[in-house]
Design a protein around this motif. Structure first.
Motif, PDB file in Angstrom:
ATOM      1  N   LEU A  52       0.826  -1.207   0.000  1.00  0.00           N
ATOM      2  CA  LEU A  52       0.000   0.000   0.000  1.00  0.00           C
ATOM      3  C   LEU A  52       0.863   1.262   0.000  1.00  0.00           C
ATOM      4  CD1 LEU A  52      -3.035   0.478  -0.019  1.00  0.00           C
ATOM      5  CD2 LEU A  52      -2.966   0.596   2.460  1.00  0.00           C
ATOM      6  N   LEU A  53       1.938   1.229   0.761  1.00  0.00           N
ATOM      7  CA  LEU A  53       2.867   2.356   0.796  1.00  0.00           C
ATOM      8  C   LEU A  53       3.529   2.558  -0.571  1.00  0.00           C
ATOM      9  CD1 LEU A  53       4.025   4.445   2.787  1.00  0.00           C
ATOM     10  CD2 LEU A  53       5.894   2.850   3.213  1.00  0.00           C
ATOM     11  N   ALA A  54       3.900   1.451  -1.223  1.00  0.00           N
ATOM     12  CA  ALA A  54       4.485   1.540  -2.562  1.00  0.00           C
ATOM     13  C   ALA A  54       3.483   2.123  -3.556  1.00  0.00           C
ATOM     14  CB  ALA A  54       4.949   0.160  -3.028  1.00  0.00           C
ATOM     15  N   MET A  55       2.231   1.691  -3.450  1.00  0.00           N
ATOM     16  CA  MET A  55       1.202   2.209  -4.344  1.00  0.00           C
ATOM     17  C   MET A  55       0.986   3.706  -4.111  1.00  0.00           C
ATOM     18  SD  MET A  55      -2.611   0.676  -5.033  1.00  0.00           S
ATOM     19  CE  MET A  55      -3.178   0.924  -3.381  1.00  0.00           C
ATOM     20  N   MET A  56       0.987   4.113  -2.849  1.00  0.00           N
ATOM     21  CA  MET A  56       0.814   5.528  -2.524  1.00  0.00           C
ATOM     22  C   MET A  56       2.001   6.347  -3.045  1.00  0.00           C
ATOM     23  SD  MET A  56       0.481   7.327   1.200  1.00  0.00           S
ATOM     24  CE  MET A  56       2.174   6.978   1.591  1.00  0.00           C
ATOM     25  N   GLY A  57       3.216   5.844  -2.826  1.00  0.00           N
ATOM     26  CA  GLY A  57       4.405   6.554  -3.301  1.00  0.00           C
ATOM     27  C   GLY A  57       4.425   6.686  -4.810  1.00  0.00           C
ATOM     28  N   LEU A  58       4.046   5.610  -5.499  1.00  0.00           N
ATOM     29  CA  LEU A  58       3.984   5.644  -6.956  1.00  0.00           C
ATOM     30  C   LEU A  58       2.973   6.677  -7.439  1.00  0.00           C
ATOM     31  CD1 LEU A  58       4.723   4.429  -9.740  1.00  0.00           C
ATOM     32  CD2 LEU A  58       2.907   2.752  -9.344  1.00  0.00           C
ATOM     33  N   THR A  59       1.817   6.704  -6.801  1.00  0.00           N
ATOM     34  CA  THR A  59       0.775   7.660  -7.198  1.00  0.00           C
ATOM     35  C   THR A  59       1.222   9.098  -6.949  1.00  0.00           C
ATOM     36  OG1 THR A  59      -0.921   6.021  -6.702  1.00  0.00           O
ATOM     37  CG2 THR A  59      -1.635   8.315  -6.854  1.00  0.00           C
ATOM     38  N   VAL A  60       1.837   9.350  -5.797  1.00  0.00           N
ATOM     39  CA  VAL A  60       2.323  10.701  -5.483  1.00  0.00           C
ATOM     40  C   VAL A  60       3.378  11.136  -6.499  1.00  0.00           C
ATOM     41  CG1 VAL A  60       3.655  12.049  -3.802  1.00  0.00           C
ATOM     42  CG2 VAL A  60       1.745  10.652  -3.035  1.00  0.00           C
ATOM     43  N   CYS A  61       4.336  10.245  -6.768  1.00  0.00           N
ATOM     44  CA  CYS A  61       5.392  10.588  -7.739  1.00  0.00           C
ATOM     45  C   CYS A  61       4.815  10.803  -9.131  1.00  0.00           C
ATOM     46  CB  CYS A  61       6.451   9.495  -7.769  1.00  0.00           C
ATOM     47  SG  CYS A  61       7.441   9.433  -6.269  1.00  0.00           S
ATOM     48  N   ASP A  62       3.828   9.993  -9.510  1.00  0.00           N
ATOM     49  CA  ASP A  62       3.207  10.149 -10.820  1.00  0.00           C
ATOM     50  C   ASP A  62       2.468  11.474 -10.926  1.00  0.00           C
ATOM     51  OD1 ASP A  62       2.422   9.234 -13.450  1.00  0.00           O
ATOM     52  OD2 ASP A  62       0.429   8.856 -12.602  1.00  0.00           O
ATOM     53  N   VAL A  63       1.734  11.842  -9.872  1.00  0.00           N
ATOM     54  CA  VAL A  63       0.994  13.109  -9.896  1.00  0.00           C
ATOM     55  C   VAL A  63       1.959  14.288  -9.925  1.00  0.00           C
ATOM     56  CG1 VAL A  63      -0.515  14.603  -8.517  1.00  0.00           C
ATOM     57  CG2 VAL A  63      -1.100  12.200  -8.833  1.00  0.00           C
ATOM     58  N   ILE A  64       3.011  14.233  -9.114  1.00  0.00           N
ATOM     59  CA  ILE A  64       4.009  15.315  -9.122  1.00  0.00           C
ATOM     60  C   ILE A  64       4.669  15.416 -10.488  1.00  0.00           C
ATOM     61  CG2 ILE A  64       6.255  16.022  -8.204  1.00  0.00           C
ATOM     62  CD1 ILE A  64       5.279  14.989  -5.463  1.00  0.00           C
ATOM     63  N   GLY A  65       5.057  14.263 -11.035  1.00  0.00           N
ATOM     64  CA  GLY A  65       5.681  14.263 -12.359  1.00  0.00           C
ATOM     65  C   GLY A  65       4.751  14.772 -13.442  1.00  0.00           C
ATOM     66  N   ARG A  66       3.498  14.410 -13.334  1.00  0.00           N
ATOM     67  CA  ARG A  66       2.526  14.794 -14.354  1.00  0.00           C
ATOM     68  C   ARG A  66       2.227  16.295 -14.326  1.00  0.00           C
ATOM     69  NH1 ARG A  66      -0.842  11.486 -16.850  1.00  0.00           N
ATOM     70  NH2 ARG A  66      -0.470   9.876 -15.284  1.00  0.00           N
ATOM     71  N   TYR A  67       2.012  16.852 -13.125  1.00  0.00           N
ATOM     72  CA  TYR A  67       1.548  18.233 -13.049  1.00  0.00           C
ATOM     73  C   TYR A  67       2.663  19.263 -12.877  1.00  0.00           C
ATOM     74  CZ  TYR A  67      -3.089  16.297 -12.999  1.00  0.00           C
ATOM     75  OH  TYR A  67      -4.235  15.623 -13.348  1.00  0.00           O
ATOM     76  N   LEU A  68       3.767  18.875 -12.254  1.00  0.00           N
ATOM     77  CA  LEU A  68       4.850  19.845 -12.085  1.00  0.00           C
ATOM     78  C   LEU A  68       5.877  19.795 -13.208  1.00  0.00           C
ATOM     79  CD1 LEU A  68       5.587  19.731  -8.240  1.00  0.00           C
ATOM     80  CD2 LEU A  68       4.229  21.377  -9.529  1.00  0.00           C
ATOM     81  N   SER A 126       5.716  15.256 -17.012  1.00  0.00           N
ATOM     82  CA  SER A 126       6.346  14.002 -17.365  1.00  0.00           C
ATOM     83  C   SER A 126       5.860  12.896 -16.415  1.00  0.00           C
ATOM     84  CB  SER A 126       7.867  14.147 -17.279  1.00  0.00           C
ATOM     85  OG  SER A 126       8.483  12.925 -17.578  1.00  0.00           O
ATOM     86  N   PRO A 127       4.723  12.286 -16.735  1.00  0.00           N
ATOM     87  CA  PRO A 127       4.207  11.236 -15.849  1.00  0.00           C
ATOM     88  C   PRO A 127       5.080   9.975 -15.909  1.00  0.00           C
ATOM     89  CG  PRO A 127       2.889  11.360 -17.846  1.00  0.00           C
ATOM     90  CD  PRO A 127       3.874  12.498 -17.900  1.00  0.00           C
ATOM     91  N   ILE A 128       4.940   9.137 -14.905  1.00  0.00           N
ATOM     92  CA  ILE A 128       5.680   7.871 -14.886  1.00  0.00           C
ATOM     93  C   ILE A 128       5.025   6.915 -15.873  1.00  0.00           C
ATOM     94  CG2 ILE A 128       6.299   5.882 -13.469  1.00  0.00           C
ATOM     95  CD1 ILE A 128       6.347   7.770 -11.059  1.00  0.00           C
ATOM     96  N   LYS A 129       5.835   6.372 -16.788  1.00  0.00           N
ATOM     97  CA  LYS A 129       5.309   5.451 -17.792  1.00  0.00           C
ATOM     98  C   LYS A 129       4.827   4.173 -17.096  1.00  0.00           C
ATOM     99  CE  LYS A 129       6.520   2.796 -21.835  1.00  0.00           C
ATOM    100  NZ  LYS A 129       7.559   2.282 -22.698  1.00  0.00           N
ATOM    101  N   GLY A 130       3.611   3.779 -17.354  1.00  0.00           N
ATOM    102  CA  GLY A 130       3.056   2.551 -16.807  1.00  0.00           C
ATOM    103  C   GLY A 130       2.608   2.646 -15.356  1.00  0.00           C
ATOM    104  N   ALA A 131       2.491   3.862 -14.825  1.00  0.00           N
ATOM    105  CA  ALA A 131       2.099   4.021 -13.424  1.00  0.00           C
ATOM    106  C   ALA A 131       0.715   3.439 -13.159  1.00  0.00           C
ATOM    107  CB  ALA A 131       2.137   5.495 -13.024  1.00  0.00           C
ATOM    108  N   SER A 132      -0.194   3.603 -14.088  1.00  0.00           N
ATOM    109  CA  SER A 132      -1.542   3.061 -13.869  1.00  0.00           C
ATOM    110  C   SER A 132      -1.519   1.534 -13.854  1.00  0.00           C
ATOM    111  CB  SER A 132      -2.512   3.577 -14.927  1.00  0.00           C
ATOM    112  OG  SER A 132      -2.098   3.167 -16.216  1.00  0.00           O
ATOM    113  N   GLU A 133      -0.690   0.917 -14.701  1.00  0.00           N
ATOM    114  CA  GLU A 133      -0.564  -0.545 -14.710  1.00  0.00           C
ATOM    115  C   GLU A 133       0.024  -1.037 -13.393  1.00  0.00           C
ATOM    116  OE1 GLU A 133       1.846  -1.467 -18.069  1.00  0.00           O
ATOM    117  OE2 GLU A 133       0.207  -1.149 -19.502  1.00  0.00           O
ATOM    118  N   LEU A 134       1.070  -0.384 -12.930  1.00  0.00           N
ATOM    119  CA  LEU A 134       1.692  -0.778 -11.662  1.00  0.00           C
ATOM    120  C   LEU A 134       0.732  -0.579 -10.488  1.00  0.00           C
ATOM    121  CD1 LEU A 134       5.295   0.650 -12.154  1.00  0.00           C
ATOM    122  CD2 LEU A 134       4.603  -1.751 -12.136  1.00  0.00           C
ATOM    123  N   THR A 135      -0.047   0.500 -10.523  1.00  0.00           N
ATOM    124  CA  THR A 135      -1.032   0.749  -9.472  1.00  0.00           C
ATOM    125  C   THR A 135      -2.084  -0.345  -9.464  1.00  0.00           C
ATOM    126  OG1 THR A 135      -0.676   3.123  -9.633  1.00  0.00           O
ATOM    127  CG2 THR A 135      -2.718   2.411  -8.597  1.00  0.00           C
TER     128      THR A 135
END
Length: 176
Positions: A37-53, A56-65
């Motif tokens: 769950l912590l890994a999923m949360m960290g991935l989502t946070v990093c993806d959102v930060i990468g996407r909006y700031l 550059s979103p994380i490739k495959g973040a939705s698949e990993l989530t």
């Protein structure tokens, strides 16, 4: 949590709390679920930060989530089964006499466990089918069959635990 669980008195007045089942295995499963769950949360946070700031979103973040979510659910099934914390609806059962409650709990536990074992069997067959044609995720090409086998094994273990604990409690009560 309800008052009956906090005080250690289980439904049916048996007084036996399932907390004694949460030994190393329950703590282990809970810890694995927490890490996933912590890994999923960290991935989502990093993806959102990468996407909006950084645009550059994380490739495959939705698949990993999705994979992590599936793993959290099925690992959590074993922990929930050990703690006997399944969601229940007691519209009719609370009106039953206390003497019937242990038998009802044993029967519903065995039926619920059997359903989970059937789900496990079907998941295994489905994972075989996916593995047969080499099914994988779209962006990262992660094979899906191992996740299906993992879910089948977790569902089977959860089913055995779900059936065993209330049945064990009922048999002990009969011997008294």
């Amino acid at each position: 949590m309800t008052k009956t669980i906090d005080t250690g008195v289980r439904e049916g007045g048996t007084g036996a709390s399932p907390a004694h089942h949460l030994t190393r295995s329950g703590i282990f499963l809970g810890s694995i679920g927490g890490v996933l769950l912590l890994a999923m949360m960290g991935l989502t946070v990093c993806d959102v930060i990468g996407r909006y700031l950084f645009n550059s979103p994380i490739k495959g973040a939705s698949e990993l989530t999705e994979i992590l979510l599936c793993a959290v659910i099925f690992v959590g099934l074993g922990a929930v089964s050990l703690a006997e914390d399944h969601v229940t609806v007691d519209l009719l059962t609370e009106k039953m006499p206390l003497a019937v409650q242990p038998l009802r709990q044993a029967v519903t536990g065995v039926l619920s466990g059997a359903i989970l074992v059937v789900i496990s069997w079907r998941l295994w067959i489905y994972a075989d089918q996916i593995g047969g044609y080499g099914g994988s995720t779209t962006n990262l090409s992660i094979p899906i069959a191992p996740l299906g086998y993992f879910c089948a094994i977790c569902a089977f273990i959860g089913g055995v635990i779900t059936a065993f604990l209330p049945l064990e409690r009922f048999i002990k009560r009969l011997k008294q």
